[in-house]
Scaffold this active site. Structure first.
Site, PDB file in Angstrom:
ATOM      1  N   CYS A   2      51.647  92.758   4.275  1.00 52.64           N
ATOM      2  CA  CYS A   2      52.530  93.029   5.605  1.00 52.64           C
ATOM      3  C   CYS A   2      54.129  93.117   5.229  1.00 52.64           C
ATOM      4  O   CYS A   2      54.457  92.297   4.526  1.00 52.64           O
ATOM      5  CB  CYS A   2      52.139  91.614   6.576  1.00 52.64           C
ATOM      6  N   TRP A  75      48.890  94.155   6.955  1.00 52.00           N
ATOM      7  CA  TRP A  75      47.417  94.142   6.168  1.00 52.00           C
ATOM      8  C   TRP A  75      46.720  93.034   6.717  1.00 52.00           C
ATOM      9  O   TRP A  75      46.943  91.859   6.467  1.00 52.00           O
ATOM     10  CB  TRP A  75      47.717  93.778   4.771  1.00 52.00           C
ATOM     11  N   ASN A 101      54.063  87.479   8.431  1.00 55.88           N
ATOM     12  CA  ASN A 101      53.314  87.798   7.127  1.00 55.88           C
ATOM     13  C   ASN A 101      52.998  86.612   6.593  1.00 55.88           C
ATOM     14  O   ASN A 101      53.626  85.746   6.341  1.00 55.88           O
ATOM     15  CB  ASN A 101      54.562  88.388   6.373  1.00 55.88           C
ATOM     16  N   GLY A 102      51.583  86.401   6.237  1.00 56.49           N
ATOM     17  CA  GLY A 102      51.015  85.443   5.743  1.00 56.49           C
ATOM     18  C   GLY A 102      49.792  84.758   6.411  1.00 56.49           C
ATOM     19  O   GLY A 102      49.276  85.617   7.321  1.00 56.49           O
ATOM     20  N   GLU A 488      42.393  99.045 -17.852  1.00 51.03           N
ATOM     21  CA  GLU A 488      43.561  99.765 -16.692  1.00 51.03           C
ATOM     22  C   GLU A 488      43.243 101.263 -16.100  1.00 51.03           C
ATOM     23  O   GLU A 488      43.662 101.338 -15.078  1.00 51.03           O
ATOM     24  CB  GLU A 488      44.932  99.285 -17.460  1.00 51.03           C
ATOM     25  N   LYS A 492      42.638 102.010 -12.401  1.00 51.90           N
ATOM     26  CA  LYS A 492      43.709 103.074 -11.791  1.00 51.90           C
ATOM     27  C   LYS A 492      42.610 104.054 -10.897  1.00 51.90           C
ATOM     28  O   LYS A 492      43.071 104.538  -9.782  1.00 51.90           O
ATOM     29  CB  LYS A 492      44.517 104.094 -12.768  1.00 51.90           C
ATOM     30  N   HIS A 511      25.490  97.161 -25.529  1.00 55.95           N
ATOM     31  CA  HIS A 511      24.960  95.909 -25.070  1.00 55.95           C
ATOM     32  C   HIS A 511      24.448  96.041 -23.511  1.00 55.95           C
ATOM     33  O   HIS A 511      24.340  95.078 -23.097  1.00 55.95           O
ATOM     34  CB  HIS A 511      25.764  94.846 -25.400  1.00 55.95           C
ATOM     35  N   LYS A 610      50.467  96.406  -1.877  1.00 60.28           N
ATOM     36  CA  LYS A 610      51.230  96.324  -3.089  1.00 60.28           C
ATOM     37  C   LYS A 610      51.427  94.798  -3.399  1.00 60.28           C
ATOM     38  O   LYS A 610      51.265  94.560  -4.659  1.00 60.28           O
ATOM     39  CB  LYS A 610      52.517  97.040  -2.912  1.00 60.28           C
TER      40      LYS A 610
HETATM   41  O1  M6R Z   1      52.770  92.171  -8.325  1.00 57.10           O
HETATM   42  P1  M6R Z   1      51.615  91.591  -9.211  1.00 57.10           P
HETATM   43  O2  M6R Z   1      51.916  92.308 -10.427  1.00 57.10           O
HETATM   44  O3  M6R Z   1      51.478  90.194  -9.514  1.00 57.10           O
HETATM   45  O4  M6R Z   1      50.405  92.462  -8.573  1.00 57.10           O
HETATM   46  C1  M6R Z   1      49.151  92.062  -9.298  1.00 57.10           C
HETATM   47  C2  M6R Z   1      48.208  93.094  -8.865  1.00 57.10           C
HETATM   48  O5  M6R Z   1      47.781  92.825  -7.451  1.00 57.10           O
HETATM   49  C3  M6R Z   1      48.296  94.569  -8.926  1.00 57.10           C
HETATM   50  O6  M6R Z   1      48.620  94.641 -10.169  1.00 57.10           O
HETATM   51  C4  M6R Z   1      47.218  95.296  -8.654  1.00 57.10           C
HETATM   52  O7  M6R Z   1      46.276  94.971  -9.444  1.00 57.10           O
HETATM   53  C5  M6R Z   1      47.545  96.842  -8.585  1.00 57.10           C
HETATM   54  N1  M6R Z   1      47.546  97.370  -7.533  1.00 57.10           N
HETATM   55  C6  M6R Z   1      47.005  97.770  -9.655  1.00 57.10           C
HETATM   56  O8  M6R Z   1      47.483  99.028  -9.677  1.00 57.10           O
END
Ligand code: M6R
Length: 615
Positions: A2, A75, A101-102, A488, A492, A511, A610
């Protein structure tokens, strides 16, 4: 999660709040809303969907005038994303309005009490409970808004960043924070409120970042007053100068923030090592490490906690710390670590990695480790963030603002910082020779140019993306330093294209996952020249004999994998420990192009936000 924005001053609040919400959409985008005081009355417009939907809704429903406004981009936590659950929420009397927010964890018991006192609720949200609680306190105790907010927040369990105003006192806004970020921009006789400084960067460079358990009473024509929520004691307002500029938070000609951020990596990495990697002197200088060298050198072990992409950077760090500095490392999901009663001693060093510095689980893990005596070192991107402040010491990544929800430059700059730390410790411990150390420094300095080179494969990666964009599943395989890169790459692809993907250590394939392989399965294999290159080549043979489609990420000039794979993407040669900084690049581009071709919202993928400030 949020985003909240507010304005009080001589300007029209509407454009500031709406533009601010657009900049904060990365924090959540299920629904959006705005409340304006238009000089005579309170006007509220809110809707499911993005801020662009809110703009349409405002056109149809309310006037845009007024010098006081608050807005929210959501969110969802409590209650599905719909118009009614969207913020702002108004109290039963219609006088008070809030954005939040929270999460208010004890909202159900508070709601029951309020219902017993005659309050009614339109939404399923915890926030509507909070605004009515504030109203109830205000009426019952016959106090001003600021005091009512303070008393109400002392009855609340949970996390919040809030902004509240009373339509009968439109010269005042009350804000408070616990666990969710909140900045107040200080202009000339005007104030801006936001989850981060981006909404007001063109208006002022001065801001106060509220600390946890602080609130502020903001009055037009008066000074801001910061108080402790617990006991109402006044605390000095700590005004900081912002380092952010407008250019950094705009797309700069790229179609998406993610693409811009992928291309920013060479510069971001230079910014990360600038002033730290001093090749001519053959030293690495990092204040947070120098000042606490004993802690690191005497550590029994290093525990790394993080979530998502940052956790993957932690896994890369595990390899490099153990390999070069010979310090035992454990990498933990912050969300598991904090709840599993781990054994932590005063001789443990905990490194918390977080781009946003606000991830709730990582923050909670830090607090837990600190309470047990561990030394906490934060690796964050956002300056002044909660994790940065909660840590005993730390190193910023200096990646600049990352706005695309999918982390890209945050990952490579985290690896850069962690590699510098590992090298510095290795030097201090004498576990690396001076010639090897110099070789690493030289190679690290060459990484940005090599990333530029890797980015040149973009057009070719687009062609490969087009061939596989309709696949239902992907496998990503890598070994050693490139196993976390496989994880990773899969993350993505999942998060922005919604294609199921799994990352695996290449040798683990036999495995289980090998059963999935047939002629429809694309398998991205990171097969750069490295210690176990031959073994990866054998894995590729195994895939080939089961007709899997192989996309190999290979070292420039390699012919062996080129002959075996269906497609190859080349990256420049480098030291194995630094290779994740290069092999990551084609995987970022592959997921980006597939998502664009599938017409997905690359920068704001569904269900994500984010910074994950709820557990
Ligand atoms: O802000 P942070 O690095 O603590 O966030 C951790 C994850 O939420 C963040 O890396 C998330 O997995 C990304 N959307 C991945 O691209």
């Amino acid at each position: 999660m949020c985003g909240i924005v507010g304005y009080i001053g001589p300007r029209d609040a509407y454009p500031i709040v709406i533009e601010g919400l657009k900049r904060l959409e990365y924090r959540g985008y299920d629904s959006a809303g705005i409340a304006l005081y238009d000089g005579t009355d309170l006007k509220v417009a809110k809707t499911k969907g993005k801020v662009s939907e809110l703009e349409k809704c405002v056109e149809n429903e309310i006037t845009k005038t007024g010098n006081l406004g608050i807005g929210h981009t959501r969110w969802a936590t409590h209650g599905v994303p719909n118009d009614v659950n969207s913020h702002p929420h108004v109290s039963n009397s219609g006088d008070l309005v809030i954005i939040h927010n929270g999460i208010i964890e004890n909202y159900e018991s508070l709601k029951k009490e309020l219902i017993n006192r005659g309050y009614t609720f339109k939404s399923d949200t915890d926030t509507e409970v909070l605004i009515n609680l504030i109203e109830e306190v205000k009426k019952k105790e016959k106090v001003k808004l600021g005091k009512a907010v303070q008393i109400a927040l002392n009855q609340v369990v949970g996390a919040y960043a809030i902004a509240v105003f009373d339509k009968n006192k439109p010269e005042e806004v009350v804000v408070a924070r616990l666990g969710s970020p909140l900045a107040v921009g200080i202009g000339e006789d005007e104030f801006f409120i936001a989850s981060d400084a981006s909404p007001f960067i063109e208006y002022t460079k001065n801001a106060i970042y509220l600390e946890d358990e602080e609130m502020a009473i903001i009055r037009f024509h008066k000074k801001i007053k910061v108080r402790k929520i617990k006991n109402d004691a006044e605390v000095p307002a700590n005004i900081q100068e912002l380092q952010l500029n407008l250019e950094q938070i705009e797309k700069g000609g790229y179609e998406h923030f993610m693409l811009k951020e992928i291309h920013e990596q060479p510069k971001a990495i230079v910014d990360t090592y600038r002033g730290r990697l001093l090749r001519d002197e053959a030293i690495i200088k990092m204040a947070g490490i120098e000042d606490n060298m004993k802690k690191f050198l005497n550590a029994n072990r290093i525990i790394i906690v993080a979530c998502g992409t940052s956790w993957h950077a932690g896994l890369v760090a595990e390899y490099i710390f153990e390999d070069l500095a010979r310090i035992p490392v454990e990498v933990e999901y912050a969300s598991e670590f904090r709840y599993r009663n781990p054994v932590i001693t005063e001789n443990d060093v905990l490194i918390a990695i977080s781009q946003s510095g606000e991830t709730a689980d990582t923050l909670a893990a830090i607090k837990m480790a600190k309470s047990k005596g561990a030394f906490v070192f934060g690796v964050c991107n956002v300056v002044g963030s909660s994790i940065a402040r909660e840590s005993d010491a730390g190193a910023y990544t200096h990646a600049g603002p990352e706005i695309g929800v999918a982390s890209t430059k945050a990952f490579t700059t985290q690896i850069t910082v962690l590699s510098l730390i590992a090298l510095r410790l290795a030097r201090a411990k004498g576990t690396i020779s001076s010639s090897d150390f110099r070789r690493y420094l030289l190679e690290m300095e060459m990484i940005p140019n090599k990333i530029e080179k890797a980015l040149e494969s973009d057009a070719h990666i687009r062609v490969v993306s087009d061939i596989y964009k309709d696949a239902s599943n992907f496998l990503y395989l890598g070994r050693g330093y490139n196993f976390p890169v496989a994880l990773e790459g899969a993350l993505k692809l999942k998060e922005i294209s919604y294609i199921h993907a799994e990352g695996y250590p290449a040798a683990e394939m036999k495995h289980g996952p090998i059963a999935l392989i047939d002629e429809n399965m694309p398998i991205v294999v990171i097969a750069t020249r490295a210690e176990h290159y031959d073994k990866v080549v054998s894995n590729i043979q195994e895939i080939k004999s089961r007709k899997g489609k192989i996309i190999g990420v290979i070292t420039e000039g390699d012919t062996i994998v080129r002959e075996l794979a269906d497609h190859v993407i080349e990256v420049p040669d480098t030291i194995e420990a630094l290779s994740p900084l290069l092999t990551t690049i084609p995987l970022q581009l592959l997921s980006y192009h597939i998502a664009v071709m599938l017409n997905k919202n690359v920068d704001q993928p569904r269900n994500l936000a984010k910074s994950v400030t709820v557990e």
